[in-house]
Design a protein around this motif. Structure first.
Motif, PDB file in Angstrom:
ATOM      1  N   ARG A 192       0.824  -1.207   0.000  1.00 20.18           N
ATOM      2  CA  ARG A 192       0.000   0.000   0.000  1.00 20.18           C
ATOM      3  C   ARG A 192       0.854   1.251   0.000  1.00 20.18           C
ATOM      4  NH1 ARG A 192      -4.914  -0.619  -1.975  1.00 20.18           N
ATOM      5  NH2 ARG A 192      -6.112  -2.267  -0.941  1.00 20.18           N
ATOM      6  N   ARG A 193       1.955   1.208   0.694  1.00 21.73           N
ATOM      7  CA  ARG A 193       2.840   2.381   0.746  1.00 21.73           C
ATOM      8  C   ARG A 193       3.403   2.718  -0.626  1.00 21.73           C
ATOM      9  NH1 ARG A 193       8.398   3.285   2.409  1.00 21.73           N
ATOM     10  NH2 ARG A 193       8.561   5.313   3.487  1.00 21.73           N
ATOM     11  N   VAL A 194       3.538   1.696  -1.456  1.00 24.64           N
ATOM     12  CA  VAL A 194       4.027   1.929  -2.819  1.00 24.64           C
ATOM     13  C   VAL A 194       2.877   2.284  -3.759  1.00 24.64           C
ATOM     14  CG1 VAL A 194       5.137   0.846  -4.801  1.00 24.64           C
ATOM     15  CG2 VAL A 194       6.046   0.474  -2.518  1.00 24.64           C
ATOM     16  N   THR A 195       1.762   1.538  -3.642  1.00 28.96           N
ATOM     17  CA  THR A 195       0.675   1.745  -4.600  1.00 28.96           C
ATOM     18  C   THR A 195      -0.081   3.049  -4.366  1.00 28.96           C
ATOM     19  OG1 THR A 195      -0.825   0.451  -3.187  1.00 28.96           O
ATOM     20  CG2 THR A 195       0.330  -0.718  -4.931  1.00 28.96           C
ATOM     21  N   ARG A 196      -0.148   3.521  -3.122  1.00 31.48           N
ATOM     22  CA  ARG A 196      -0.879   4.759  -2.852  1.00 31.48           C
ATOM     23  C   ARG A 196      -0.264   5.954  -3.588  1.00 31.48           C
ATOM     24  NH1 ARG A 196      -0.693   4.446   2.147  1.00 31.48           N
ATOM     25  NH2 ARG A 196      -2.642   3.306   2.452  1.00 31.48           N
ATOM     26  N   PRO A 197       1.040   6.190  -3.465  1.00 28.19           N
ATOM     27  CA  PRO A 197       1.618   7.306  -4.249  1.00 28.19           C
ATOM     28  C   PRO A 197       1.591   7.043  -5.754  1.00 28.19           C
ATOM     29  CG  PRO A 197       3.340   6.102  -3.070  1.00 28.19           C
ATOM     30  CD  PRO A 197       2.037   5.626  -2.542  1.00 28.19           C
TER      31      PRO A 197
END
Length: 599
Positions: A192-197
């Motif tokens: 999520r930390r990668v896909t959110r941005p």
């Protein structure tokens, strides 16, 4: 796209993590089972070895059956493990959990056979005596002669054998579950930390792609994504500057094209219209319909223009031609067209650029000039010829009587006055058409203007037996040039007197309505042919040339009226009245000051 991106990152991580954990669990399960089994086997072997020494008495002989029964029972109580003593022939000599007499021969038991053959026997099988799975370890008992006198077998239930393994596996399973949950949670968090941005970047790129070039992507905390975002924002800034520059250049180009009096027409290689400005639309009578993309022959059916385009396409030098064109409105148009090839950025020939300049007005002005010269020559020829003829007659041969001489001089004087009238009107027209002259504006009283104009025409009206009638408001003033307006009214009154007929009435009235002052000169004459209405205000135009010239007209009176009214931002018109006669109207906007004269 959102779900695909997340699962593209989280899915493989989850599968790899699950595979690793399952492999670790299988390895740990097998290792733990082996360790527990090895431990139990070691214990059972030690106990079997101990029991093998205990079944012998102090002399190394086998104890009695009663002592063996007691020994097995004691070992069972102390260890909880089944102990059996079996004779080499398979007879059960003692057992801790069953009566030896009731038990079958054990000569065929695998652990007994292996113990007699190799010294240690192992077996895991179903016990028909205890009715459960058991694990057996057997050791031979050697007599004084070294030969086996018995076999001691130690057994433990499979359930007891697996209990420590299950306890260890429960702890391991709990630990494994904690590891799985923690690993999946961490993997989910980092995904999520990668896909959110990345989703934010994707949404921002879509906004930029939709035209919001001022939008900038937020910088994520991940270093590599932050660097990528910075590069995208820099690209967006450069793109915004380039698009703004292109928009400015396009606006400048459109402003230049819109402000040009010349028409501009751009064609591609297939003669399709790429660009056309408003001047070209007006000249070619294209209206407002979209013609971009149409071929030239369909949009503008002009054979001469098409021929010029075909010639320019094969000739590298610019070409030009005068073209006559009858458009959809069937109005003849004459224009100059220049055509040259234009090239793209790579230098290749991409189409034609045509510049169109309207010559219709210029040709009309040339025709007006020729007509004016011809009309002036014609108007001046008659009085000049008369003056010359009568002057030569007076010089060559003196008249026999004074009356004839006087009549000749009066004719010369009349023709001289006609010349003076023509020249005065021409000078007045020139002054009105001079854009550089200034118009002296002053408050004009309508009643005084009409009164003075009628007063100047009283003698002519009396000579033609015409009555002048005035209809004016009580008091009304407006800004204007009193002398020019008086000249215009005098010309209209003079025409009404000449063409109205003897014994008739000429009415001069003024009326103000809706910020407009209307001055009207009305006669009771025969009226004007509607076919001549478009030319009535032209220079030297006469309804009846012979009669007008005999009545002393210059042919410029109504032209003077039109130009006087024009410099006052007004209009001049006429109408034939239903009851007979004609009315000339001068409409002046009293709310606006007069402007400088216009041509």
């Amino acid at each position: 796209m959102k779900r695909n991106l997340f699962w593209a990152l989280f899915g493989p991580q989850f599968i790899i993590l699950l595979a690793c954990i399952l492999s670790l669990a299988a390895y740990a399960w097998r290792g733990n089972r082996r360790a527990v089994s090895a431990g139990w086997l070691h214990v059972l072997e030690s106990q079997a070895s101990l029991a093998a020494r205990l079944v012998l008495d102090g002399n190394g002989a086998l104890k009695s059956p009663a002592d063996l029964e007691a020994l097995c029972a004691q070992l069972f109580r102390e260890t909880g493990q089944r102990v059996t003593v079996v004779a080499p022939d398979g007879r059960v000599m003692a057992d801790s959990e069953a009566r030896s007499e009731s038990m079958l021969l054990h000569a065929d038991r695998p652990e007994i056979l292996d113990a007699l053959r190799t010294g240690t026997g192992h077996s895991e099988r179903f016990s028909t005596t205890l009715r459960q799975m058991m694990h057996y370890v057997a050791r031979p008992v050697a007599g004084p002669a070294g030969m086996p006198v018995a076999v001691v077998r130690v057994a433990v239930a499979r359930q007891a054998f697996d209990a420590p393994f299950r306890r260890s596996m429960r702890f391991f399973s709990l630990l494994l579950t904690l590891i799985v949950v923690s690993s999946v949670g961490l993997s989910y968090f980092f995904s999520r930390r990668v896909t959110r941005p990345v989703r934010a970047m994707l949404a921002g790129l879509r906004r930029i792609g939709a035209g919001d070039l001022a939008h900038r992507l937020p910088h994520p905390r991940i270093h590599h994504l932050s660097a990528l975002t910075h590069a995208i924002n820099e690209t967006g800034e450069r793109l915004e500057q380039q698009v703004r520059q292109l928009a400015d250049e396009r606006a400048l180009r459109e402003s230049i094209l819109a402000g040009m009096r010349e028409g501009v027409l751009a064609l591609d290689r297939e003669r399709r219209i790429v660009l056309v400005n408003q001047a070209a639309r007006n000249l070619l009578q294209l209206g407002t319909r979209p013609v971009e993309g149409e071929t030239l022959d369909l949009a503008v059916p002009c054979a001469e223009l098409l021929a010029l385009a075909d010639a320019a396409a094969t000739d590298p030098a610019p070409l030009a031609a005068d073209i006559r064109f009858h458009g959809p409105r069937q109005q003849p148009i004459q224009f100059w067209a220049g055509a040259s090839r234009w090239c793209g950025a790579d230098g290749s020939h991409d189409g034609l650029l045509m510049i169109l300049s309207d010559l219709t007005h210029l040709r009309r002005l040339e025709q007006v000039r020729r007509d004016f010269v011809a009309n002036v020559s014609h108007e001046l020829r008659t009085p000049v010829t008369s003056i010359k003829g009568f002057a030569e007659t007076l010089l060559d041969t003196a008249p026999a009587d004074e009356a004839t001489r006087r009549r000749f001089l009066q004719i010369i004087l009349k023709q001289t006055a006609q010349l003076e009238t023509i020249l005065s009107d021409m000078l007045l027209l020139a002054r009105l058409e001079d854009a550089g002259s200034e118009l002296a504006v002053e408050p004009v009283d309508v009643r005084r203007l009409i009164g003075q104009s009628c007063e100047l025409c009283e003698s002519r009206a009396a000579a033609h037996q015409v009555t002048l009638k005035q209809e004016t408001p009580e008091a009304f003033t407006f800004p204007g040039h009193a002398h020019l307006l008086e000249q215009a009214l005098v010309n209209l009154i003079d025409n009404a007197i000449k063409y109205g007929g003897a014994g008739r009435t000429v009415t001069v009235r003024a009326a103000a309505r809706n910020q407009t002052l209307r001055l009207t000169v009305q006669d009771q004459g025969p009226g004007i042919d509607p076919a001549q209405s478009e030319r009535i205000f032209e220079r030297f135009y006469r309804l009846d040339a012979g009669r007008s010239r005999d009545r002393g007209g210059s042919g410029l009176g109504l032209a003077v009226v039109k130009h006087v009214v024009r410099v006052h931002h007004g209009t001049a018109s006429f109408e034939n009245l239903p009851a007979g006669g004609c009315a000339f109207h001068i409409d002046l906007p009293v709310g606006l000051p007069p402007a400088e004269p216009q041509t």
